[in-house]
Scaffold this motif. Structure first.
Motif, short mmCIF file in Angstrom:
data_model
loop_
_atom_site.label_atom_id
_atom_site.label_comp_id
_atom_site.label_asym_id
_atom_site.label_seq_id
_atom_site.Cartn_x
_atom_site.Cartn_y
_atom_site.Cartn_z
N GLU A 5 31.93 40.34 34.90
CA GLU A 5 32.35 39.98 34.01
C GLU A 5 32.38 40.91 32.20
O GLU A 5 33.34 41.11 31.73
CB GLU A 5 32.01 38.43 33.22
CG GLU A 5 32.22 37.66 34.24
CD GLU A 5 32.16 36.30 33.59
OE1 GLU A 5 30.99 36.11 33.62
OE2 GLU A 5 32.70 35.43 34.15
N LEU A 8 34.61 44.40 33.20
CA LEU A 8 35.56 44.16 32.93
C LEU A 8 35.84 44.13 31.62
O LEU A 8 36.84 44.17 30.80
CB LEU A 8 35.75 42.58 33.86
CG LEU A 8 35.95 42.72 35.08
CD1 LEU A 8 36.20 40.88 35.67
CD2 LEU A 8 37.02 44.10 35.70
N SER A 9 34.86 43.71 30.91
CA SER A 9 35.45 43.25 29.49
C SER A 9 34.66 44.58 28.71
O SER A 9 35.78 44.71 27.97
CB SER A 9 34.73 42.43 28.57
OG SER A 9 33.01 42.25 28.89
N GLY A 13 39.39 45.11 31.55
CA GLY A 13 40.21 44.01 32.14
C GLY A 13 40.25 44.42 33.62
O GLY A 13 40.33 43.42 34.43
N SER A 14 40.59 45.92 34.08
CA SER A 14 40.73 46.28 35.16
C SER A 14 40.25 46.41 36.54
O SER A 14 38.72 46.97 36.64
CB SER A 14 41.13 48.36 34.82
OG SER A 14 41.26 48.97 36.27
N PRO A 15 40.53 45.86 37.33
CA PRO A 15 39.24 45.69 38.61
C PRO A 15 39.05 46.42 39.71
O PRO A 15 38.02 46.92 40.53
CB PRO A 15 39.96 44.73 39.45
CG PRO A 15 41.49 45.48 39.46
CD PRO A 15 41.51 45.97 37.43
#
Length: 72
Positions: A5, A8-9, A13-15
């Motif tokens: 998390e 991602l933040s 937010g891209s995987p």
């Protein structure tokens, strides 16, 4: 907040992460990480399954990078 998390933040937010972003997370230079991944060592064996090639570009799965960090 888990490592995944947090990553991602931090990166929109891209995987998927680029080689430069993974190098930044691991506190290495992009060229140094590229050389490490081309060899046969423990880090390369753990990060190669996280690698995805899209055309000529190389990306890494955030979940796998977070798991690598948590195991280290």
């Amino acid at each position: 907040m888990t490592t995944e998390e947090l990553i991602l933040s931090s990166y929109g937010g891209s995987p998927l992460l680029s080689l430069g972003q993974v190098a930044e997370i691991l506190h290495r230079s992009p060229e140094g990480l590229r050389i490490t991944l081309s060899g046969d060592n423990e880090i390369a064996r753990k990060l190669k399954p996280a690698r995805i090639k899209i055309g000529r570009r190389v990306y890494f799965r955030v979940g796998s990078i977070a798991q690598f960090i948590d195991e280290a």
